[in-house]
Design an enzyme around this catalytic site. Structure first.
Site, PDB file in Angstrom:
ATOM      1  N   LYS A 102       0.862  -1.187   0.000  1.00 64.99           N
ATOM      2  CA  LYS A 102       0.000   0.000   0.000  1.00 64.99           C
ATOM      3  C   LYS A 102       0.890   1.226   0.000  1.00 64.99           C
ATOM      4  O   LYS A 102       2.048   1.163   0.418  1.00 64.99           O
ATOM      5  CB  LYS A 102      -0.870   0.019   1.257  1.00 64.99           C
ATOM      6  CG  LYS A 102      -2.079   0.919   1.161  1.00 64.99           C
ATOM      7  CD  LYS A 102      -3.229   0.222   0.469  1.00 64.99           C
ATOM      8  CE  LYS A 102      -4.475   1.059   0.402  1.00 64.99           C
ATOM      9  NZ  LYS A 102      -5.612   0.284  -0.104  1.00 64.99           N
TER      10      LYS A 102
HETATM   11  P1  NAD Z   1     -13.651   7.797  -2.661  1.00 67.45           P
HETATM   12  O1  NAD Z   1     -12.655   8.860  -2.434  1.00 67.45           O
HETATM   13  O2  NAD Z   1     -14.130   7.509  -4.030  1.00 67.45           O
HETATM   14  O3  NAD Z   1     -14.979   8.104  -1.778  1.00 67.45           O
HETATM   15  C1  NAD Z   1     -14.953   8.346  -0.410  1.00 67.45           C
HETATM   16  C2  NAD Z   1     -16.338   8.779   0.039  1.00 67.45           C
HETATM   17  O4  NAD Z   1     -16.304   8.988   1.454  1.00 67.45           O
HETATM   18  C3  NAD Z   1     -16.821  10.096  -0.571  1.00 67.45           C
HETATM   19  O5  NAD Z   1     -18.215  10.019  -0.791  1.00 67.45           O
HETATM   20  C4  NAD Z   1     -16.500  11.118   0.518  1.00 67.45           C
HETATM   21  O6  NAD Z   1     -17.312  12.277   0.444  1.00 67.45           O
HETATM   22  C5  NAD Z   1     -16.816  10.295   1.740  1.00 67.45           C
HETATM   23  N1  NAD Z   1     -16.153  10.813   2.957  1.00 67.45           N
HETATM   24  C6  NAD Z   1     -14.916  11.329   3.081  1.00 67.45           C
HETATM   25  N2  NAD Z   1     -14.705  11.717   4.346  1.00 67.45           N
HETATM   26  C7  NAD Z   1     -15.845  11.428   5.028  1.00 67.45           C
HETATM   27  C8  NAD Z   1     -16.259  11.591   6.358  1.00 67.45           C
HETATM   28  N3  NAD Z   1     -15.455  12.157   7.261  1.00 67.45           N
HETATM   29  N4  NAD Z   1     -17.497  11.142   6.702  1.00 67.45           N
HETATM   30  C9  NAD Z   1     -18.304  10.580   5.778  1.00 67.45           C
HETATM   31  N5  NAD Z   1     -17.973  10.401   4.499  1.00 67.45           N
HETATM   32  C10 NAD Z   1     -16.767  10.834   4.132  1.00 67.45           C
HETATM   33  O7  NAD Z   1     -13.070   6.500  -1.942  1.00 67.45           O
HETATM   34  P2  NAD Z   1     -13.409   4.982  -2.255  1.00 67.45           P
HETATM   35  O8  NAD Z   1     -12.519   4.509  -3.339  1.00 67.45           O
HETATM   36  O9  NAD Z   1     -14.900   4.831  -2.383  1.00 67.45           O
HETATM   37  O10 NAD Z   1     -12.898   4.290  -0.910  1.00 67.45           O
HETATM   38  C11 NAD Z   1     -13.676   4.267   0.275  1.00 67.45           C
HETATM   39  C12 NAD Z   1     -13.097   3.227   1.215  1.00 67.45           C
HETATM   40  O11 NAD Z   1     -13.093   1.958   0.578  1.00 67.45           O
HETATM   41  C13 NAD Z   1     -11.652   3.455   1.680  1.00 67.45           C
HETATM   42  O12 NAD Z   1     -11.539   2.963   2.998  1.00 67.45           O
HETATM   43  C14 NAD Z   1     -10.843   2.591   0.735  1.00 67.45           C
HETATM   44  O13 NAD Z   1      -9.606   2.190   1.283  1.00 67.45           O
HETATM   45  C15 NAD Z   1     -11.781   1.402   0.612  1.00 67.45           C
HETATM   46  N6  NAD Z   1     -11.540   0.587  -0.581  1.00 67.45           N
HETATM   47  C16 NAD Z   1     -11.644   1.131  -1.833  1.00 67.45           C
HETATM   48  C17 NAD Z   1     -11.452   0.325  -2.950  1.00 67.45           C
HETATM   49  C18 NAD Z   1     -11.620   0.839  -4.355  1.00 67.45           C
HETATM   50  O14 NAD Z   1     -11.517   0.036  -5.292  1.00 67.45           O
HETATM   51  N7  NAD Z   1     -11.906   2.113  -4.556  1.00 67.45           N
HETATM   52  C19 NAD Z   1     -11.116  -1.032  -2.784  1.00 67.45           C
HETATM   53  C20 NAD Z   1     -11.015  -1.550  -1.487  1.00 67.45           C
HETATM   54  C21 NAD Z   1     -11.244  -0.726  -0.406  1.00 67.45           C
END
Ligand code: NAD
Length: 409
Positions: A102
């Site tokens: 990561k």
């Molecule tokens: P992203 O940046 O696309 O979206 C994040 C979302 O969370 C947005 O809607 C944002 O407004 C919201 N957010 C941010 N801060 C916040 C807060 N304090 N309270 C409430 N909402 C808040 O991110 P993502 O890719 O959707 O990732 C989200 C989570 O999923 C992370 O923990 C990431 O590690 C995990 N994840 C993502 C993927 C992927 O393929 N994108 C894969 C595995 C895990």
């Protein structure tokens, strides 16, 4: 408890069941390499900004290391280390031939212009290009980065190493990306939620759902689950939560976000806080934003019977234990959000074969990888009388241990 400590705790629970000796535990827990780099960038106003970037390569016993790159103001070495080790267990749970890594940069991406973000991304690759690559360590998007970021990074990496699109996944579809990669994590969350309920004899039509976070993971989970007839009553993003106990019109909410970039002003819903969303009287909760949102301070307010961890590490270990004792069924992150890395693997396979699969094939293969992993985890939980999280770790840790043993350490 710090993030890496929490992952270690889950690891040790599994290692106890596997009766693993201390020296093997130490070997599997210790990251192989941790790199901290300076990322100096010229900002649009001519100012020089020096950022700090990280790449932690946790384990490569089962294949090249794999994991996202996060741009967020809370990124630090401990968090990256925790997420890198989670990736080793995640790729092992779904049995794809990768280890875990990561990385990230401590920066608020919303404060960067597009040109600044491109310069930051290229400079970061300048600093880490020697340690990443298709057979070493393959980055992908995470919070604050997207397919465009991956396109810049691939281009920068190829300046040093020549054409090889398999060096990075999560690229735009027209630039050697995989069809279905963008939706994969959220879709996987929905697929696994559905499988868990079927095992418990429940129907999606009878399940109310609240989703925290409406980015890549949350929005695609909402779309898939709405189409699968779940009743989604609340969604949220950084601007707050939006609740309608009769169910939200998800296509309209998605349309609103495309037009406005955030959920703010979303019609047909009452505005609530993100904290209130977590305590709603719903059947299923899907935290899909940040880590550490369910803690000992708010776990008593959680009313959901099922939690699917779209985000990485959204539940603090102390709260996790309380939820288990209360009979709440938690689908752990290492399985729940593994759809993304699974389709990243498909992208890497396609890139290496210079061949492109159609969307149906990607979706079918994703369903089949996640179904198998789910059945294995479910069976291990029943066999050992443990949570799905501990069961997933037992499977993953045993696979990594066996690969390490076979590689002749
Ligand atoms: P992203 O940046 O696309 O979206 C994040 C979302 O969370 C947005 O809607 C944002 O407004 C919201 N957010 C941010 N801060 C916040 C807060 N304090 N309270 C409430 N909402 C808040 O991110 P993502 O890719 O959707 O990732 C989200 C989570 O999923 C992370 O923990 C990431 O590690 C995990 N994840 C993502 C993927 C992927 O393929 N994108 C894969 C595995 C895990």
């Amino acid at each position: 408890m710090k993030a890496f400590e929490a992952v270690q705790l889950y690891f040790h629970r599994a290692a106890d069941i596997l009766e693993m000796p201390p020296e093997i535990r130490k070997l599997l827990l210790q990251p192989k390499r941790e790199v901290t780099v300076e990322v100096p960038v010229e900002m649009d106003d001519g100012r020089l900004e020096t950022l700090v970037g990280f790449r932690v390569q946790h384990n490569n016993a089962r294949g090249p290391m794999k994991g996202g790159l996060r741009y967020h103001w809370e990124v630090d070495l401990d968090e990256v280390r925790a997420l890198a080790s989670l990736m080793s267990w995640k790729t092992a749970v779904v049995n794809i031939p990768y280890g875990g890594a990561k990385g990230g940069i401590c920066v608020d991406p919303s404060q960067l212009s597009k040109k600044e973000k491109e310069r930051v991304s290229r400079k970061f690759i300048d600093q880490i290009h020697e340690i990443i690559g298709p057979d070493k360590d393959i980055p992908a998007p995470d919070m604050g980065t997207d397919s465009e970021t991956m396109a810049w990074m691939r281009n920068q990496w190829e300046k040093y190493n020549g054409f090889n699109p398999a060096c990075i996944t999560g690229k735009p579809v027209e630039d050697y990306g995989a069809k279905g990669r963008e939706e994969a994590t959220g879709r996987g969350v929905g697929i696994l939620a559905f499988k868990m309920l079927r095992r418990l004899g429940r129907r999606p039509q009878d399940i109310s759902v609240a989703i925290q976070g409406f980015g890549n993971v949350g929005s695609h989970a909402a779309k898939y689950m709405y189409e699968s007839e779940f009743k989604i009553v609340a969604v949220s993003d950084i601007t707050g939560g939006y609740y309608n106990e009769d169910g939200l019109d998800i296509p309209a909410v998605l349309h609103h976000v495309i037009e406005n970039r955030t959920l703010e002003g979303c019609k047909g819903a009452t505005q609530i806080s993100n904290e209130e969303l977590l305590g709603l009287p719903v059947d299923m909760l899907i935290p899909s934003a940040l880590g550490g949102v369910i803690t000992k301070d708010n776990v008593d307010r959680i009313k959901a019977s099922y939690i699917v961890e779209g985000a990485n590490a959204p539940i603090h270990p102390y709260a996790d234990e309380i939820l288990f004792d209360r009979g709440v069924c938690v689908m752990p992150d290492v399985l729940a959000n593994a759809g993304g890395v699974t389709v990243s693997y498909f992208e890497w396979v396609q890139n290496r074969q210079y061949y492109s699969w159609d969307l149906n094939r990607v979706r079918q293969q994703l369903d089949s990888v996640l179904s198998l992993a789910f059945e294995e985890v479910w069976a291990a939980a029943n066999e050992h009388g443990v949570s799905l999280r501990t069961a997933a770790f037992v499977i993953a840790v045993e696979r990594v241990r066996r690969a390490t043993e076979l590689s002749g350490v």
